[in-house]
Design an enzyme around this catalytic site. Sequence first.
Site, PDB file in Angstrom:
ATOM      1  N   GLU A   1       1.094  -1.172   0.062  1.00 13.07           N
ATOM      2  CA  GLU A   1      -0.110  -0.034  -0.221  1.00 13.07           C
ATOM      3  C   GLU A   1       0.964   1.270   0.055  1.00 13.07           C
ATOM      4  O   GLU A   1       1.930   1.451   0.787  1.00 13.07           O
ATOM      5  CB  GLU A   1      -0.940   0.037   1.329  1.00 13.07           C
ATOM      6  CG  GLU A   1      -1.938   1.075   1.344  1.00 13.07           C
ATOM      7  CD  GLU A   1      -3.005   0.765   2.210  1.00 13.07           C
ATOM      8  OE1 GLU A   1      -3.687  -0.200   2.228  1.00 13.07           O
ATOM      9  OE2 GLU A   1      -3.123   1.925   3.156  1.00 13.07           O
ATOM     10  N   PHE A   2       0.537   2.236  -0.827  1.00 10.76           N
ATOM     11  CA  PHE A   2       1.080   3.487  -0.968  1.00 10.76           C
ATOM     12  C   PHE A   2       0.154   4.859  -0.765  1.00 10.76           C
ATOM     13  O   PHE A   2      -1.055   4.367  -1.131  1.00 10.76           O
ATOM     14  CB  PHE A   2       1.690   3.652  -2.327  1.00 10.76           C
ATOM     15  CG  PHE A   2       2.780   2.394  -2.705  1.00 10.76           C
ATOM     16  CD1 PHE A   2       4.175   2.656  -2.027  1.00 10.76           C
ATOM     17  CD2 PHE A   2       2.612   1.093  -3.216  1.00 10.76           C
ATOM     18  CE1 PHE A   2       5.059   1.840  -2.267  1.00 10.76           C
ATOM     19  CE2 PHE A   2       3.474   0.478  -3.429  1.00 10.76           C
ATOM     20  CZ  PHE A   2       4.826   0.272  -2.963  1.00 10.76           C
TER      21      PHE A   2
ATOM     22  N   THR B   1      -3.948   5.074  -1.729  1.00 10.21           N
ATOM     23  CA  THR B   1      -4.950   5.613  -0.763  1.00 10.21           C
ATOM     24  C   THR B   1      -5.608   6.762  -1.496  1.00 10.21           C
ATOM     25  O   THR B   1      -4.769   7.298  -2.454  1.00 10.21           O
ATOM     26  CB  THR B   1      -4.327   5.800   0.545  1.00 10.21           C
ATOM     27  OG1 THR B   1      -3.237   6.746   0.368  1.00 10.21           O
ATOM     28  CG2 THR B   1      -3.804   4.578   0.964  1.00 10.21           C
TER      29      THR B   1
ATOM     30  N   ARG C   1       3.157  14.258  -2.286  1.00  2.00           N
ATOM     31  CA  ARG C   1       2.778  15.696  -2.171  1.00  2.00           C
ATOM     32  C   ARG C   1       3.084  16.517  -3.421  1.00  2.00           C
ATOM     33  O   ARG C   1       2.597  17.744  -3.784  1.00  2.00           O
ATOM     34  CB  ARG C   1       3.048  16.497  -0.854  1.00  2.00           C
ATOM     35  CG  ARG C   1       2.812  15.801   0.248  1.00  2.00           C
ATOM     36  CD  ARG C   1       2.294  16.800   1.282  1.00  2.00           C
ATOM     37  NE  ARG C   1       1.725  15.726   2.633  1.00  2.00           N
ATOM     38  CZ  ARG C   1       2.149  15.949   3.541  1.00  2.00           C
ATOM     39  NH1 ARG C   1       3.198  16.931   4.099  1.00  2.00           N
ATOM     40  NH2 ARG C   1       1.840  15.104   4.616  1.00  2.00           N
TER      41      ARG C   1
ATOM     42  N   GLN D   1      -7.222  -3.835   8.746  1.00  2.00           N
ATOM     43  CA  GLN D   1      -6.478  -2.616   9.411  1.00  2.00           C
ATOM     44  C   GLN D   1      -5.143  -3.434  10.137  1.00  2.00           C
ATOM     45  O   GLN D   1      -5.300  -4.734  10.278  1.00  2.00           O
ATOM     46  CB  GLN D   1      -7.496  -2.183  10.700  1.00  2.00           C
ATOM     47  CG  GLN D   1      -6.822  -0.867  11.414  1.00  2.00           C
ATOM     48  CD  GLN D   1      -6.257   0.148  10.702  1.00  2.00           C
ATOM     49  OE1 GLN D   1      -5.077   0.010  10.009  1.00  2.00           O
ATOM     50  NE2 GLN D   1      -7.181   1.350  10.649  1.00  2.00           N
TER      51      GLN D   1
ATOM     52  N   GLY E   1     -14.438   6.481   4.828  1.00  2.00           N
ATOM     53  CA  GLY E   1     -13.516   7.812   4.901  1.00  2.00           C
ATOM     54  C   GLY E   1     -13.943   8.618   6.390  1.00  2.00           C
ATOM     55  O   GLY E   1     -14.805   8.204   6.874  1.00  2.00           O
TER      56      GLY E   1
ATOM     57  N   PRO F   1      -0.545   8.920  -2.003  1.00  2.00           N
ATOM     58  CA  PRO F   1      -0.173   9.621  -2.977  1.00  2.00           C
ATOM     59  C   PRO F   1       0.720  10.631  -2.522  1.00  2.00           C
ATOM     60  O   PRO F   1       0.875  11.209  -1.414  1.00  2.00           O
ATOM     61  CB  PRO F   1      -1.574  10.211  -3.502  1.00  2.00           C
ATOM     62  CG  PRO F   1      -2.441  10.287  -2.497  1.00  2.00           C
ATOM     63  CD  PRO F   1      -2.125   8.968  -1.580  1.00  2.00           C
TER      64      PRO F   1
ATOM     65  N   GLN G   1      20.630  -3.767 -30.151  1.00  2.00           N
ATOM     66  CA  GLN G   1      20.315  -5.279 -29.640  1.00  2.00           C
ATOM     67  C   GLN G   1      21.250  -6.066 -30.364  1.00  2.00           C
ATOM     68  O   GLN G   1      21.362  -6.011 -31.494  1.00  2.00           O
ATOM     69  CB  GLN G   1      19.070  -5.756 -29.560  1.00  2.00           C
ATOM     70  CG  GLN G   1      18.530  -5.929 -30.851  1.00  2.00           C
ATOM     71  CD  GLN G   1      16.914  -6.556 -30.831  1.00  2.00           C
ATOM     72  OE1 GLN G   1      16.205  -6.460 -29.587  1.00  2.00           O
ATOM     73  NE2 GLN G   1      16.527  -7.204 -31.493  1.00  2.00           N
TER      74      GLN G   1
END
Lengths: 649, 649
Positions: free
Chosen positions: B63-64, B94, B68, B228, B158, B66, B485
Amino acid sequence: MTSADACGASSSSKSDGGSSSGSESSKDSSRCSTPVLDAERHERLREKMRRRQDSGDRWFSLEFFPPRTANAAVNLISRFDRMGAGGPLFIDVTWHPAGDPGSDKETSSMIIANTAVNYCGLETILHMTCCNQTKDDITGHLQKAKRLGLKNIMALRGDPAGEEWEEEVDGFNYAVDLVKHIRNEFDDYFDICVAGYPKGHPEAESYEADLKHLKEKVLAGADFIITQLFFRSETFLKFMKDCQAIGITCPIIPGIFPIQGYHSLRQLVKLSKLEVPQEIKDVIEPIKDNDAAIRNYGIELAVSMCRELLDSGVVHGLHFYTLNREVATTEVLKRLGLWKEDPRRPLPWAVSAHPKRRVEDVRPIFWASRPKSYIYRTQEWDDFPNGRWGNSSSPAFGELKDYYLFYLKSKSPREELLKMWGEELTGEESVFEVFTCYITGEPNKNGHKVTCMPWNDDPLATETNLLKEQLEKVNRRGILTINSQPNINGKPSTDPIVGWGPSGGYVFQKAYLEFFTSSEIVTALLKVLKKYESRVNYHIVNVKGQNITNAPDLQPNAVTWGIFPGREIIQPTVVDPVSFLSWKDEAFALWIEQWAKLYEEESPSRMIIQYIHDNYYLVNLVDNDFPLENCLWQVVDDTFELLNSPAQQ
Amino acid sequence: MTSADACGASSSSKSDGGSSSGSESSKDSSRCSTPVLDAERHERLREKMRRRQDSGDRWFSLEFFPPRTANAAVNLISRFDRMGAGGPLFIDVTWHPAGDPGSDKETSSMIIANTAVNYCGLETILHMTCCNQTKDDITGHLQKAKRLGLKNIMALRGDPAGEEWEEEVDGFNYAVDLVKHIRNEFDDYFDICVAGYPKGHPEAESYEADLKHLKEKVLAGADFIITQLFFRSETFLKFMKDCQAIGITCPIIPGIFPIQGYHSLRQLVKLSKLEVPQEIKDVIEPIKDNDAAIRNYGIELAVSMCRELLDSGVVHGLHFYTLNREVATTEVLKRLGLWKEDPRRPLPWAVSAHPKRRVEDVRPIFWASRPKSYIYRTQEWDDFPNGRWGNSSSPAFGELKDYYLFYLKSKSPREELLKMWGEELTGEESVFEVFTCYITGEPNKNGHKVTCMPWNDDPLATETNLLKEQLEKVNRRGILTINSQPNINGKPSTDPIVGWGPSGGYVFQKAYLEFFTSSEIVTALLKVLKKYESRVNYHIVNVKGQNITNAPDLQPNAVTWGIFPGREIIQPTVVDPVSFLSWKDEAFALWIEQWAKLYEEESPSRMIIQYIHDNYYLVNLVDNDFPLENCLWQVVDDTFELLNSPAQQ
């Protein structure tokens, strides 16, 4: 950098002179949706002719007439295949108003031309005559020709029926009326050929008047001219010059008639109202009963006349009146160096010339030995797989029925098949023996060679010889092989045996083996296959549709592919789990239709074949590890070892 | 033969018991239209979860939240790439109501989740809260999420804003309302996750009442539960038992919080209203100023708790609250043996997780080092090429502009780029030097390593090391390579450097070289290329769109392909002449946008880059003879030899 725009496509992308954001340059571009291995396949006949002329490649074409009987039709189709191998630019099929030429009969002009295009992959011109026919009839014929994939028409007047012929107002009185009609009704769809008369048409008022008629035909929309036969090169060269003088600029192709016999010459001369030059008569008359001598003379004569024509520099292609015979024309072509048996194939299988099939470049491997059946059974498809089998939209195969009626039943007479496949079978082993003899080429017990099998349109492929020894061994033991290919790990695309496609490429194959075998062997085989689970893909199915496979998600497995310069990868042969079930129906039905029915009902021989049909499995195996030694023979060996092990007994 | 129907697909084909004509068995079958290399790519999250559970494979998720700032967003995306390498089943992002989470800002929850799915190829859950929001707002967010390719929602209530929150009639008061709304409006499109509280929700009347709420959420349509955080494994195991007891049968995934520092723990505890057990407090308090010690303790604690959970047999996956940090979570996962850096790639390039791109398996090679740019510029496409590039319907690439604003500009600070690419350029040779240092990894004259270039999202590919020596040599001489390549002739698909796709296959490559170079070198190169005409395909273009190529019919050239058991051929990388012109715009623009603009206008350094941009050519070369030794180096050598020959001077 003055050469910057010289070669290849130049971009239409705009640039803002080097400042920040780029421009969208590719939005409007149109791209090929198919790898296009063979540009010629996408050209129409007149374009091919022009390309050959531009490149200085000389070419030839072959004229045939429709046969009288179904058996003769089968022979003619074999002849198409054989003479097609020499590389004609096109063949043409004459129109016989008396023979119901537009019908669905297997001997009609229409159906013979259809076969040439679709099954033999030959660029084909269908002749069509117009006098004594209604507009609707003619339009109907043309529509049918278009539907069948024919793209070229030779527009002729035809011989008026009876003496009382008169011009009809609004009717089709001359070839030019037919040319106009084709252009009116079918726009530019057909390439149109018309006939030229180097000595003038016998019914024309004069040579000059006939030239004017010819010009009218060209102005009405003809794309090129094929001439009536003639006996001296000067005749043609003068005619050509005269045509050019009055402004005829389209290609004019000399019609060549190699004299093949005294009677055929006389008949032709009578029909065409031509006069045989005295110097030729002088040679022929004394040897008129010696067919071989006349033919040899005819060949010499044709060769020297053709040489003069080609040496003139104005002739690029030669049209041969074959009279449906092979030897003389082939010999002339070989001596001229025009007969080019090109071992290179655009794809591993023979492509069809129907415009719908233009992009087709993938087929299931199952029909490899019965390509005509595959073409027949997919003729209703609207799209043909190209690039990948996975993209094919319609996997529905047509019924087998009609195909049986024509192509299969008449392949060989019953007596001959019985000699090859056994007058009387004594058990499954007699069947093993037939398969083995077919592979080895050795005569059977009664001294007859087995040259064909129900599952093979054609003789054994050269490629199969690479596997001959192993195939013989397994067939003896009841692994009745009907299809196989060795693995190939990157041979040049020009390899004479396994190569295909343009030069500079590399071809690959996964080893493939397909056979009928008993349920006992299948039980052991399945145990053995567990050891090879990640390496060998298999499909095992019986006539009732029991189906055992380890194919992931029922996806097709590409078993032949080629890597070419500047192209996406071409994968022309796949093992497709879905179409295998259609092939299975056909493969099992062939036991009954082609083999069992040779014998009396209730006869032991018939019951043996019926037993095999009812109880055997059809198996295909693919060895995915193409760079390693083919493991399929080991799989078969392991299977027999397991069957013979004491625990199994 | 009792095993006949045991494995694989069984046919539904009917048989008429062995009599004459076969039946059509394949008419109704549906077939995959794509090779399907990777079944997981086609599954939804709940199916993946079930598959892992069934196979006993344990998994983890991350889980991350966002970030700023835009810079932090770029860092987070790099973290997605790095942590994605460990093989999470999914990540989740989140929802921060205060941060305009559904907006198009580069830091919004929506856009971060979009990036994770589309650019990093990660299965992603977007959190969404519902209280204090209108139905229309929520529907709008969900529609947008769907449009962006997001397939999973974590439905949350929320935190109510302010103290005065009251239940709204017909409003979204609880997560269950959001679950119902999603199912009503979007049917089964989304997989829905809901939150579980092992200690009960702090605002619930009781633990039992909270369990009932949870069951309501599941009944309303939630597919699985993430809990949780908690501090003891017994807490979770009891909770799970209690859930099962009241009939909750969907997966319940424990949320793991590795303690990473004193303050973050305090903050989290405050927010979640959880109580830290005394035994943990006892350890932490004495070391609260020693971050490293706390982190180590947190790791130990998490590892032992996770072991207990996994050993219980009822836990199949673990969800980690990363707090956007890497070290602790990665360490825990490694100790647990869950971190699986799988060098195997389904395709040579990283696949995107947008459902529209599910079948995508072909891309032009040009964007190999800028995959995010390719994804961005093709995001509006409705169909993605699969099987073959040739089938792609839309070759229109999106504008470059927005992409510049976000991903490119912020890659590294200006000062750092100047250190790498030169504070002051003295001529084209200074530019050669930068390219050379990037290839060799050696520091430049001022002692700085060149770790990135405008044309590369990522560090040099391992594969490129195979060519390092030659690349260094040619860059020194002004062949400024940006992509290459080596040729590969059938290496196992499991090869750690060049392998991709399922095991048991073989991969191939044609040698490829792409570079900028001066018009003088191009003039010589074109002369040399004449010698290699049939072997080497080239495209040579300048910023103005002058375009020189020998590609046949503008067809794409497959330069990477793989042969796998039971499948059609996969050809995931092509040199496509049309898209090359879009890439050209991007490649030239990068000189200005990324490099020239580092310098003052009118400065000599800027003018040198501008000169290169205006005058150099972008060249790509393909050696079609992949089984032979790569000839491209010889082509370059020949070019320099020609330039140095007396006749040329």
